[in-house]
Design a protein around this motif. Structure first.
Motif, PDB file in Angstrom:
ATOM      1  N   HIS A  84       0.898  -1.056  -0.166  1.00 62.46           N
ATOM      2  CA  HIS A  84       0.043  -0.008  -0.108  1.00 62.46           C
ATOM      3  C   HIS A  84       0.842   1.308   0.020  1.00 62.46           C
ATOM      4  CE1 HIS A  84      -3.637  -2.088   0.815  1.00 62.46           C
ATOM      5  NE2 HIS A  84      -3.067  -2.879   1.951  1.00 62.46           N
ATOM      6  N   LEU A 109      -4.288  -1.518  -5.159  1.00 56.99           N
ATOM      7  CA  LEU A 109      -3.365  -2.027  -3.907  1.00 56.99           C
ATOM      8  C   LEU A 109      -2.076  -0.989  -3.722  1.00 56.99           C
ATOM      9  CD1 LEU A 109      -2.507  -4.119  -1.552  1.00 56.99           C
ATOM     10  CD2 LEU A 109      -1.311  -5.338  -3.608  1.00 56.99           C
ATOM     11  N   HIS A 149      -6.944  -7.604  -1.877  1.00 58.32           N
ATOM     12  CA  HIS A 149      -6.447  -8.709  -0.903  1.00 58.32           C
ATOM     13  C   HIS A 149      -6.633 -10.070  -1.635  1.00 58.32           C
ATOM     14  CE1 HIS A 149      -6.396  -5.198   1.753  1.00 58.32           C
ATOM     15  NE2 HIS A 149      -5.088  -5.551   1.934  1.00 58.32           N
ATOM     16  N   HIS A 213      -5.188  -4.673   9.536  1.00 56.84           N
ATOM     17  CA  HIS A 213      -5.997  -3.961   8.755  1.00 56.84           C
ATOM     18  C   HIS A 213      -6.830  -4.877   7.850  1.00 56.84           C
ATOM     19  CE1 HIS A 213      -2.797  -5.169   5.678  1.00 56.84           C
ATOM     20  NE2 HIS A 213      -3.857  -4.730   4.522  1.00 56.84           N
ATOM     21  N   GLY A 235      -9.214  -0.117   4.623  1.00 55.61           N
ATOM     22  CA  GLY A 235      -9.066  -1.137   3.550  1.00 55.61           C
ATOM     23  C   GLY A 235      -7.485  -0.967   3.316  1.00 55.61           C
TER      24      GLY A 235
HETATM   25 ZN   LIG Z   1      -3.297  -4.672   2.549  1.00 55.66          ZN
END
Ligand SMILES: [Zn+2]
Length: 320
Positions: A84, A109, A149, A213, A235
């Motif tokens: 991230h 992402l 993810h 997370h 997120g």
């Molecule tokens: Zn992540």
């Protein structure tokens, strides 16, 4: 910073593999931005199938597909990097443009990679985003944005291996990569079953996850677990919980009888430790491999090893 999957080319027994090794060294030097290396002198791109992957996870899966067909994968992010929060260098853009194929997760992402990817595309890079092709689902709760993810469900990464193989057939014209993709997918399907078997060892009423997370949506659906709470809202790993959010989560940890809080090796654990303290409970803090593979020798230095290691760490923490 970036690194090359050394060892992959060692397993390629053909003459093409030997050329791949020589070319791979040159590519790694270019990626590392070493002074004095002329990028135009990196060998003949026509011979060598080179792939650049964004995360170490995609690097591992794509590396298995590419190595089987006589190609080589370079990964932009180093082991331990948070996808991230990765900022590419100009050498990363050059590596993407030079490669035959760039593989990214997508679905937001790699937030820091967005403009570099756009530049690489403008300069002719072919980019495969695997996430959007793997039946992406929204985050839980009220969010309508898609959860990136996807790799936390091994069966999805088996499909990714097939996609990568098919895309390599497209860009190289070499049909062998299609078989390589399917072979890697079969290996990953076996890993999926092994992961499932380990996780099924946890009684149904103990399958409760509290994580750093919101990365376990696909995992919890695939392996029949429940996410009771996450420390970092939104997120990604880039936000901070308010003190009232942290207090509410500590209350959840108390009332739900949570035995362990799962941290992430690619992220600092200070917030998790604070939550464990605030809960006032005896609660273990267990680091999982979420955004990155582990280092060599950790047992999590391949994607399969990473997911099996996670499954065992989760099962040990929740059963013990
Ligand atoms: Zn992540």
């Amino acid at each position: 910073m970036s690194w090359t999957w050394s060892g992959i080319v060692d397993r390629v027994p053909t003459g093409r593999g030997a050329r791949a090794a020589a070319g791979g060294i040159a590519l790694a030097l270019v990626v590392a931005g070493c002074a004095g290396v002329d990028p135009s002198a990196t060998g003949s791109p026509g011979d060598l199938v080179t792939v650049v992957a964004s995360t170490t996870i995609l690097g591992s899966v794509a590396g298995q597909v590419a190595a089987c067909g006589g190609g080589e994968v370079t990964t932009l992010m180093p082991v331990g990097a948070d996808p991230h929060d990765y900022s590419p260098s100009s050498a990363d853009v050059a590596a993407m443009v030079e490669s035959d194929l760039v593989i990214v997760n997508g679905l937001g992402l790699e937030e820091g990679l967005t403009s570099a990817l756009a530049t690489a595309r403008e300069d002719g890079a072919t980019v495969l985003e695997v996430g959007p092709a793997l039946d992406p689902q929204p985050f839980g709760g009220s969010s309508d944005s898609l959860d990136p993810h996807v790799w936390m469900d091994v069966s999805r990464m088996a499909r990714a291996a097939t996609l990568i193989g098919d895309e390599l057939v497209e860009v190289t014209g070499d049909a062998a990569f299609g078989d390589c993709g399917r072979r890697t997918a079969e290996a990953l399907s076996e890993t999926d079953e092994e992961v499932r078997a380990v996780l099924e060892g946890v009684p149904a009423d103990s399958r409760t996850l509290v994580t750093d997370h919101d990365a376990f949506g696909y995992f919890s659906r695939a392996y029949d677990y429940t996410v009771a709470g996450v420390v970092i809202p939104g997120g990604s790993t880039l936000a901070q919980p308010s003190s009232s959010e942290l207090a509410a989560l500590a209350e959840t940890v108390r009332t739900a009888g949570v035995k362990a809080i799962f941290a992430n090796t690619a992220n600092p654990t200070a917030l998790i430790e604070a939550l464990a303290r605030e809960s006032g409970q005896q609660v273990a803090v267990v680091e999982l491999y979420v955004g990155s593979l582990g280092p060599a020798g950790s047992g999590a230095d391949t994607y399969q090893g990473m997911m099996l290691t996670n499954a065992k760490l989760i099962a040990d923490a929740l059963v013990g």
